[in-house]
Design a protein around this motif. Structure first.
Motif, short mmCIF file in Angstrom:
data_model
loop_
_atom_site.label_atom_id
_atom_site.label_comp_id
_atom_site.label_asym_id
_atom_site.label_seq_id
_atom_site.Cartn_x
_atom_site.Cartn_y
_atom_site.Cartn_z
N ALA A 79 0.82 -1.22 0.00
CA ALA A 79 0.00 0.00 0.00
C ALA A 79 0.85 1.27 0.00
N GLN A 80 2.07 1.18 0.51
CA GLN A 80 2.94 2.36 0.57
C GLN A 80 3.55 2.67 -0.80
N GLN A 81 3.86 1.65 -1.57
CA GLN A 81 4.45 1.86 -2.89
C GLN A 81 3.40 2.04 -3.99
N SER A 82 2.19 1.61 -3.74
CA SER A 82 1.12 1.70 -4.74
C SER A 82 0.45 3.08 -4.66
N THR A 83 -0.07 3.55 -5.79
CA THR A 83 -0.69 4.87 -5.83
C THR A 83 -2.02 4.84 -6.59
N ILE A 84 -2.94 5.70 -6.16
CA ILE A 84 -4.19 5.93 -6.86
C ILE A 84 -4.37 7.44 -7.00
N ALA A 85 -4.36 7.92 -8.22
CA ALA A 85 -4.56 9.34 -8.49
C ALA A 85 -5.93 9.55 -9.13
N TRP A 86 -6.66 10.58 -8.71
CA TRP A 86 -7.98 10.84 -9.27
C TRP A 86 -8.05 12.21 -9.94
N THR A 87 -8.91 12.32 -10.93
CA THR A 87 -9.21 13.59 -11.59
C THR A 87 -10.71 13.71 -11.77
N GLY A 88 -11.27 14.80 -11.25
CA GLY A 88 -12.69 15.07 -11.41
C GLY A 88 -12.87 16.36 -12.20
N LYS A 89 -13.76 16.33 -13.18
CA LYS A 89 -13.92 17.49 -14.06
C LYS A 89 -15.31 18.11 -13.94
N LYS A 90 -15.35 19.42 -14.11
CA LYS A 90 -16.60 20.16 -14.12
C LYS A 90 -16.58 21.11 -15.31
N VAL A 91 -17.70 21.81 -15.55
CA VAL A 91 -17.80 22.69 -16.71
C VAL A 91 -16.72 23.77 -16.66
N THR A 92 -16.40 24.26 -15.48
CA THR A 92 -15.46 25.38 -15.35
C THR A 92 -14.03 24.97 -15.03
N GLY A 93 -13.72 23.69 -15.01
CA GLY A 93 -12.35 23.27 -14.71
C GLY A 93 -12.27 21.86 -14.19
N GLN A 94 -11.26 21.58 -13.37
CA GLN A 94 -11.09 20.24 -12.83
C GLN A 94 -10.28 20.29 -11.53
N HIS A 95 -10.32 19.20 -10.79
CA HIS A 95 -9.52 19.04 -9.58
C HIS A 95 -8.82 17.70 -9.64
N GLU A 96 -7.66 17.63 -9.00
CA GLU A 96 -6.87 16.40 -9.00
C GLU A 96 -6.37 16.10 -7.59
N GLY A 97 -6.16 14.82 -7.33
CA GLY A 97 -5.65 14.44 -6.02
C GLY A 97 -5.31 12.97 -5.96
N PHE B 107 -29.06 13.64 -12.19
CA PHE B 107 -30.07 13.76 -11.14
C PHE B 107 -30.72 15.14 -11.09
N PHE B 108 -30.03 16.18 -11.58
CA PHE B 108 -30.53 17.55 -11.47
C PHE B 108 -30.52 18.24 -12.83
N ASP B 109 -31.53 19.09 -13.06
CA ASP B 109 -31.64 19.84 -14.31
C ASP B 109 -31.12 21.26 -14.13
N ASN B 110 -30.81 21.90 -15.25
CA ASN B 110 -30.47 23.32 -15.28
C ASN B 110 -29.32 23.70 -14.35
N LEU B 111 -28.28 22.88 -14.34
CA LEU B 111 -27.11 23.17 -13.49
C LEU B 111 -26.19 24.22 -14.10
N GLY B 112 -26.27 24.38 -15.40
CA GLY B 112 -25.43 25.38 -16.06
C GLY B 112 -23.96 25.13 -15.82
N ASP B 113 -23.21 26.23 -15.50
CA ASP B 113 -21.77 26.08 -15.29
C ASP B 113 -21.42 25.51 -13.92
N LYS B 114 -22.42 25.13 -13.16
CA LYS B 114 -22.18 24.49 -11.87
C LYS B 114 -22.18 22.96 -11.98
N ALA B 115 -22.39 22.48 -13.18
CA ALA B 115 -22.45 21.02 -13.39
C ALA B 115 -21.07 20.39 -13.22
N ILE B 116 -21.06 19.23 -12.58
CA ILE B 116 -19.85 18.42 -12.41
C ILE B 116 -20.07 17.13 -13.19
#
Length: 203
Positions: free
Chosen positions: A33-51, A175-184
């Motif tokens: 578990a110490q040598q293994s890695t899991i990296a994630w990327t989540g994207k939205k209309v206005t950009g993305q986050h990584e971790g 699940f939700f309508d009309n999210l506009g630029d808040k959509a993920i």
């Protein structure tokens, strides 16, 4: 005559036994578990986050130098963002861990169990298994590169997961309508690199 026939049958059985392939050795490799890695990327209309997020434990099963199975447990409270800092970083991490997203207090672990590992060309595999997030289990299939050498196994994969299938609803157009630029976007990416070593041997 009867004795000759019996001897002939016995010799035939012994001869055939020599052509029977020996049972392949099954080897279980414990994931580091110490040598293994899991990296994630989540994207939205206005950009993305990584971790990243940490693996709690896992194992890979190999027979005849071919991957045949495995299971893994992910430590959900270790979910961390890498592109923000200070209060913004803490706010995002807290939100991702809340019930809006992965609800880590109630569901501190996510799991994946390989149900089929199909060898392709060279070191390439098609992996199918059951992924459980927030108590919901769904089958997923993805390509992976697996190397078995001596007492070590490495496995690398990049896959996309549809969070909507696991009831991760916040900002989701499923699940939700009309999210506009808040959509993920529903799909988030995982880049996984596993390192495992020989732990047990059996048949």
């Amino acid at each position: 005559m009867k004795n000759v026939l019996t001897l002939f049958v016995a010799l035939s059985v012994l001869a055939l036994a020599g052509f029977i392939a020996p049972e392949k050795e099954k080897v279980t490799y414990a994931v580091d578990a110490q040598q293994s890695t899991i990296a994630w990327t989540g994207k939205k209309v206005t950009g993305q986050h990584e971790g990243t997020i940490k693996l709690k434990e896992g194992d890979l099963t190999v027979e005849g130098n071919k991957l045949t199975g495995g299971s893994f447990t992910v430590d959900m409270p270790t979910l961390t963002d890498h592109d923000l800092s200070g209060k913004d970083k803490a706010k995002l991490e807290g939100h991702l861990k809340s019930d809006d997203f992965f609800g880590v207090e109630t569901h501190p672990e996510a799991t994946f169990v390989i149900t089929q590992a199909t060898p392709k060309k060279g070191k390439q595999y098609e992996i199918t298994g059951d992924l459980t997030i927030k108590g919901k289990t769904e089958p997923i299939t993805f390509p992976a590169t697996v190397t078995v050498k001596d007492s070590k196994v490495t496995a690398d994969a990049t896959l996309e997961i549809d969070r909507a299938k696991f009831d991760v609803r916040y900002g989701s157009g499923s699940f939700f309508d009309n999210l506009g630029d808040k959509a993920i976007y529903d799909n988030f990416e995982l880049k996984i690199s596993l390192v495992a070593s020989n732990s047990t041997v059996g048949k």
